[in-house]
Design a protein around this motif. Structure first.
Motif, PDB file in Angstrom:
ATOM      1  N   ILE A  80       0.836  -1.212   0.000  1.00 22.61           N
ATOM      2  CA  ILE A  80       0.000   0.000   0.000  1.00 22.61           C
ATOM      3  C   ILE A  80       0.863   1.251   0.000  1.00 22.61           C
ATOM      4  O   ILE A  80       0.571   2.238  -0.690  1.00 22.61           O
ATOM      5  CB  ILE A  80      -0.954  -0.014   1.211  1.00 22.61           C
ATOM      6  N   LEU A  86      -2.886   2.822  -4.619  1.00 16.14           N
ATOM      7  CA  LEU A  86      -3.577   2.334  -3.422  1.00 16.14           C
ATOM      8  C   LEU A  86      -3.657   3.382  -2.321  1.00 16.14           C
ATOM      9  O   LEU A  86      -4.038   3.054  -1.197  1.00 16.14           O
ATOM     10  CB  LEU A  86      -2.873   1.077  -2.889  1.00 16.14           C
ATOM     11  N   TYR A  91      -7.733   1.558   1.288  1.00 20.82           N
ATOM     12  CA  TYR A  91      -6.455   0.911   1.612  1.00 20.82           C
ATOM     13  C   TYR A  91      -5.763   1.589   2.783  1.00 20.82           C
ATOM     14  O   TYR A  91      -4.924   0.966   3.443  1.00 20.82           O
ATOM     15  CB  TYR A  91      -5.563   0.897   0.370  1.00 20.82           C
ATOM     16  N   SER A  95      -4.438  -0.743   5.740  1.00 18.80           N
ATOM     17  CA  SER A  95      -3.085  -0.726   6.306  1.00 18.80           C
ATOM     18  C   SER A  95      -3.134  -0.603   7.828  1.00 18.80           C
ATOM     19  O   SER A  95      -2.338  -1.245   8.536  1.00 18.80           O
ATOM     20  CB  SER A  95      -2.278   0.429   5.703  1.00 18.80           C
ATOM     21  N   TYR A 321      -7.527 -10.478   1.572  1.00 19.04           N
ATOM     22  CA  TYR A 321      -7.453  -9.243   0.791  1.00 19.04           C
ATOM     23  C   TYR A 321      -6.554  -9.381  -0.430  1.00 19.04           C
ATOM     24  O   TYR A 321      -6.801  -8.756  -1.456  1.00 19.04           O
ATOM     25  CB  TYR A 321      -6.963  -8.097   1.671  1.00 19.04           C
ATOM     26  N   MET A 328      -4.729  -5.251  -5.163  1.00 21.12           N
ATOM     27  CA  MET A 328      -3.731  -5.707  -4.191  1.00 21.12           C
ATOM     28  C   MET A 328      -2.796  -6.736  -4.815  1.00 21.12           C
ATOM     29  O   MET A 328      -1.587  -6.747  -4.530  1.00 21.12           O
ATOM     30  CB  MET A 328      -4.439  -6.284  -2.970  1.00 21.12           C
TER      31      MET A 328
END
Length: 341
Positions: A80, A86, A91, A95, A321, A328
């Motif tokens: 990320i 992202l 995102y 994170s 994810y 991703m």
């Protein structure tokens, strides 16, 4: 204000006038409480099994689980950070969820690994309170982060034209700070309420970490207020985010069903698939712990249920994810290519 002073053979009550006419019991600790405050009392973590032949298997299994969890969530965070595509609210929350998962599992599993390696079951009074504090805090933070991610999906699908205006960086940071503040206050409150308890003998916890409810059960002083606080705060901090998630997805489903194109519908549901999987895993295992604790008194089954709640979701979240999210996957490929150069 009424103060209760305890001595070895008698109890003396001192009445002090309080400006707001409050009555608050203050206890001067006896020898047992002094040991608690000094941190000399030790608890015994019985773990998942007392069979010596199973200890190496448990050590290897939990070490593997811990390494996979930490490395997997670190990869999510790095991907990320390194991919500018992202840098979006979705995102950003992901994170923070990965950070929380790393800290959450690091609160419990390393101590278990150390105890297995040393063939010991003990954990100090201070260490036990630390596990309770951080475990409660990170569990609460994960609740709020999942709710914030659900709200982000709700705005993206139900109000796409206003998404960038509503989900601005200031709101995202504010949601994180608010979640963190509430979680810290909850963890500190539970820890402070544990400090007022006295622990005498039979300090065996039938888990591999110091779980709040199990620690309260070991107290030899009155725990009524602690139990009320646990159930009230758990209902609020667990129930409110869950209702927020349910409300968000009710609105999402309602909006998606009104869309004319089946392709748009499938794309909208696909963007929510990963989050729904994580929510189902987190709350499903969490409810399983409390249901198993209420239905059965078998400590081993309750300990296994706690593993499903505190270890499995942080380990599986990165896979959910990364496998279900196309962006991703691309970010992880770029990160691996950059590291191989």
């Amino acid at each position: 204000m009424m103060q209760t002073l305890k001595f070895p053979n008698k109890e003396v009550c001192v009445s002090i006038i309080c400006p707001i006419n409050c009555i608050f019991p203050i206890r001067l600790s006896n020898s047992t409480d002094s040991e608690n405050q000094a941190g000399t009392v030790e608890f015994l973590l019985l773990g998942l099994s007392e069979d010596p032949d199973l200890q190496p298997v448990l050590f290897g299994l939990f070490l593997f689980t811990y390494l996979v969890t930490v490395l997997g969530n670190l990869l999510i965070i790095l991907a990320i950070i390194c991919d500018s595509h992202l840098h979006t609210p979705m995102y950003f929350f992901l994170s923070n969820l990965s950070f929380t998962d790393i800290y959450f599992i690091s609160t419990t599993v390393p101590k278990m690994l150390v105890n297995i390696q040393r063939q010991s079951k003990s954990i100090s009074y201070t260490g036990c309170l630390t596990q309770v504090c951080f475990g409660a805090g990170f569990a609460g933070l994960e609740n709020f982060l999942l709710a914030a991610m659900a709200y982000d999906r709700y705005v993206a699908i139900c109000h796409p034209l206003r998404y960038t205006v509503i989900m601005n960086p200031r709101l995202c940071v504010l949601l994180i700070l608010l979640s963190l503040t509430i979680s810290i206050m909850y963890a500190l409150l539970q820890s402070l309420m544990l400090l007022r308890l006295s622990f005498c003998t039979n300090l065996e916890i039938p888990h591999f970490f110091c779980e709040l409810v199990q620690v309260i059960k070991l107290a030899c002083s009155d725990t009524l207020f602690n139990n009320i606080l646990v159930y009230v705060m758990t209902s609020l901090l667990g129930g409110l985010p869950l209702w927020g998630i349910i409300f968000s997805y009710v609105k999402i489903v309602s909006s998606v069903l009104k869309m004319p194109s089946s392709g748009i519908k499938s794309k909208a549901f696909f963007t929510c698939g990963s989050h729904l999987s994580v929510v189902s895993l987190f709350y499903g295992t969490g409810f399983g712990v409390y249901i198993s604790s209420a239905v059965t008194d078998l400590s081993r089954k309750s300990a296994i249920a706690s593993v499903m709640y505190s270890v499995v979701p942080p380990m599986l979240n990165p896979f959910i994810y990364s496998l279900r999210n196309r962006d991703m996957k691309e970010a992880l490929k770029k990160l691996i290519q950059m590291s191989s150069l």
